[in-house]
Enzyme design. Structure first.
Site, PDB file in Angstrom:
ATOM      1  CG  HIS A  29      -0.251   0.311   2.529  1.00 18.14           C
ATOM      2  ND1 HIS A  29      -0.153   1.582   3.039  1.00 18.14           N
ATOM      3  CD2 HIS A  29       0.378  -0.493   3.417  1.00 18.14           C
ATOM      4  CE1 HIS A  29       0.499   1.544   4.194  1.00 18.14           C
ATOM      5  NE2 HIS A  29       0.826   0.301   4.446  1.00 18.14           N
ATOM      6  CB  CYS A  30       1.029   4.306  -1.765  1.00 17.35           C
ATOM      7  SG  CYS A  30      -0.551   4.626  -2.566  1.00 17.35           S
ATOM      8  CB  VAL A  31      -0.060   8.102   1.263  1.00 15.98           C
ATOM      9  CG1 VAL A  31      -0.792   9.019   2.221  1.00 15.98           C
ATOM     10  CG2 VAL A  31       1.439   8.204   1.498  1.00 15.98           C
TER      11      VAL A  31
END
Length: 646
Positions: A29-31
């Protein structure tokens, strides 16, 4: 807390089940997004994903299926994911399996994504440190202190020391965090990486910041080689972490079990410290310093040209996934200078994107699009840009995109011209001013330029980028009173095309029952899309067992048959997915089914969709068809066939 955990566990399980465990190679995942490397993108039902709670949108790029959840939600959902390869940490298959195929641009995107994954865990600590620096700036501001009868010299040394701990620790030990994250990402033992990172900035070594300022001199090894700490050196720590993790994995494959526990870490630490201080380290550090100076010089080109170009290009990078590289650049800038002018320029994309999205939403002739656009605007203001960018701006066409990128560039150019720069990263639009509270001048200018960018983008969209069909609003069912069609009352009911494609009369269909209007009059559409929408508002009264037909009755008593394909009853429901059930109330443009057009045609059937008024002889005295070629840009409320009753 237990209920919240249960909520995110349910979301995670739903998403994994819809994507399919066997379809997932790895998930990270990213932000704002879950990013899933999948084997078969076509096996995923986008509609089912978007029906899951908290999901704000989906898209596929760079070999990844990305699910937009938003800041603060994505990490909670990711923590509840189980039974699949998370973050590439299970024998690090992620890097090895996902970089073997695809075009060079896909490989570049994957490489950038992997690098950005190393820095994502570090974003919160540097973001928090930036806020601490901002608060320190406010506390030490002479004007603020004068309000309580104090001066900066009156602040006790003990308070100053504690503030230094809050504001300096993250930057001083940044290489340790980077080495830890790189070891974790590339399959090594994170604690070994953390130890190596701490050694790179050991207090026993001359501090790199002090050496750069001339306060102290480096240690001269053998009176020849200068040795100093690597405070502020992001790339050296990154290279050390990646190479060290790969070295550890190789050693563990050949090291005898009896020696592995002690000697593998011993060799890894010894080799990597030697390489970092005597090998590639000094060279990489010099290259990084040159890159930082080059980026700053570009940002501050005369007349704000550098800021303008970055402001224009950044939205395009977001569209392609290349924007993930910016986190590496921003971390280097923060580590070297404690300031981040890059995010200042990039942030104007958020203001421009929100403004264009809002203008398009307010002018949309479709209630569903207005609602979705306003929601996407609010989401962008809170920091998640994809619903506005992919769901509204790009669908509106090239003029809207041009307005957005040019206004983003304009705001970025002005900010770079005025030398405005953040002291942190990770905050966007509404929260982004917090990165400038260290200076009243910086804060005021940033806010004014951000608001100005929003206003200019909003006005420019209204002037140049509103789609033609939305400028000439047509009357929709929700905009007029309900009407009854019977023998005693005059009224009209509008029928909308149920699918994107070419509208034709029933006479042109390849079925004698429909072409001779034995079941009633109406129209047909040769579809170019799989999504089937309700052509009227009413109640679902019939669904064929083979799923190829749906019956709807309006409030006026008009009975509508939506028949998907010709002679498709023989397919026994295989290409159809019904989204409603008998007794459901539906409105114009609501999705009622999905028809796999390719599968229908592959089975040798005609995919034409018919809309037939089966009781028109009882309630309709006049029928008029307005044949319209439908455009996907206007989806889902697309084209109107009008029925006049007397």
């Amino acid at each position: 807390m237990k209920n919240e955990t249960s909520k995110y566990k349910k979301i995670a399980d739903q998403l994994i089940n819809i994507v399919g465990k066997d379809n997932i190679e790895s998930i990270t995942h990213c932000v704002t997004r879950l990013r899933i490397v999948v084997k078969n993108r076509n096996a995923i039902d986008d509609d089912a994903i978007q029906d899951v709670d908290e999901v704000k949108g989906v898209f596929y790029t760079g070999g990844q299926y990305q699910i937009i959840l938003g800041t603060g939600i994505v990490n909670k959902v990711f923590d509840q994911v189980s039974g699949v390869n998370k973050d590439g940490t299970e024998d690090s298959k992620n890097e090895e399996t996902t970089n073997t195929g695809g075009s060079w641009i896909d490989k570049l995107k994957r490489g950038i994504r992997i690098l950005s994954d190393v820095f994502l865990p570090i974003v919160p600590i540097l973001g928090a440190t930036g806020l601490f620096l901002g608060l320190k700036g406010v506390m030490y501001n002479p004007i603020v202190l004068s309000w309580i009868g104090m001066t900066p010299k009156m602040i006790p040394n003990s308070v100053t020391t504690l503030l230094t701990v809050l504001t300096g620790t993250a930057f001083n030990f940044l290489p340790a965090f980077i080495c830890w994250s790189a070891f974790k990402k590339f399959g090594g033992t994170p604690v070994i990486g953390f130890l190596i990172g701490l050694m790179l900035v050991s207090p026993s070594l001359p501090n790199a910041y002090d050496v750069a300022s001339g306060a102290i001199k480096p240690i001269m090894l053998f009176n020849i080689i200068p040795i100093e700490g690597y405070q502020g050196s992001v790339l050296t720590a990154l290279f050390t972490g990646i190479i060290g993790a790969k070295l550890e994995k190789r050693l563990r494959r050949v090291m005898p079990n009896s020696m592995d526990l002690i000697f593998t870490p011993f060799v890894v630490v010894l080799v990597m410290l030697t390489l970092a201080f005597l090998g590639f380290g000094p060279i990489v550090h010099l290259i990084e310093q040159g890159l930082v100076h080059a980026i700053r010089a570009f940002l501050y080109l005369p007349f704000g040209i550098g800021g303008f170009l970055i402001g224009v290009l950044y939205p395009l990078c977001v569209m392609t996934g290349l924007h993930q590289m910016s986190i590496v650049v921003e971390t280097s800038l923060l580590a070297a200078t404690h300031f981040n002018p890059m995010i200042t320029v990039e942030a104007m994309y958020g203001f421009a994107n929100a403004a264009v999205c809002l203008a398009l939403a307010l002018h949309s002739r479709k209630a569903s699009q207005r609602s979705a656009g306003i929601s996407a605007t609010a989401t962008q203001i809170l920091g998640v840009s994809e619903p506005a960018l992919f769901g509204v701006v790009l669908r509106a066409g090239l003029p809207a995109l041009l307005v957005m990128v040019l206004c983003s560039g304009l705001g970025g150019g002005i900010l770079s011209l005025l030398h405005i720069q953040a002291n942190s990263y990770g905050l966007a639009v509404a929260l982004s001013p917090l990165m400038y509270i260290y200076s009243a001048h910086q804060l005021i200018v940033y806010v004014l330029v951000g608001i100005g960018t929003f206003i200019v983008a909003f006005l420019a969209t209204n002037t140049f980028a509103i789609p033609k069909d939305d400028r000439q609003r047509s009357i929709h069912e929700e905009d007029k009173p309900s009407m009854t069609i019977n023998d005693n009352q005059i009224g009209t009911t509008a029928l909308f095309a149920p699918v994107v494609g070419k509208v034709i009369s029933l006479n042109e269909t390849n079925d004698p029952v429909f072409s001779q209007k034995l079941m009633g009059d109406g129209f047909a559409v040769e579809p170019t899309n799989d999504e089937i929408m309700s052509p009227v508002s009413g109640k679902i009264t019939m669904i064929a067992e083979t799923k190829h037909a749906v019956g709807i009755t309006t409030k006026s008593g008009l009975e509508i048959l939506v028949h998907m394909g010709i002679d498709t009853v023989s397919l026994k429901g295989k290409p159809f997915d019904i989204k409603v059930k008998v007794g459901d109330s539906v409105h114009i443009g609501q999705k009622i089914a999905k028809m796999n057009v390719k599968e229908v045609k592959a089975d040798g059937k005609d995919a034409t969709v018919m809309v037939v008024m089966t009781n028109m002889n009882d309630v309709v005295s006049d029928w008029k068809l307005e044949a319209i070629n439908l455009d996907e840009k206007d989806y889902p409320e697309i084209g109107i066939a009008t029925m006049n009753g007397q």
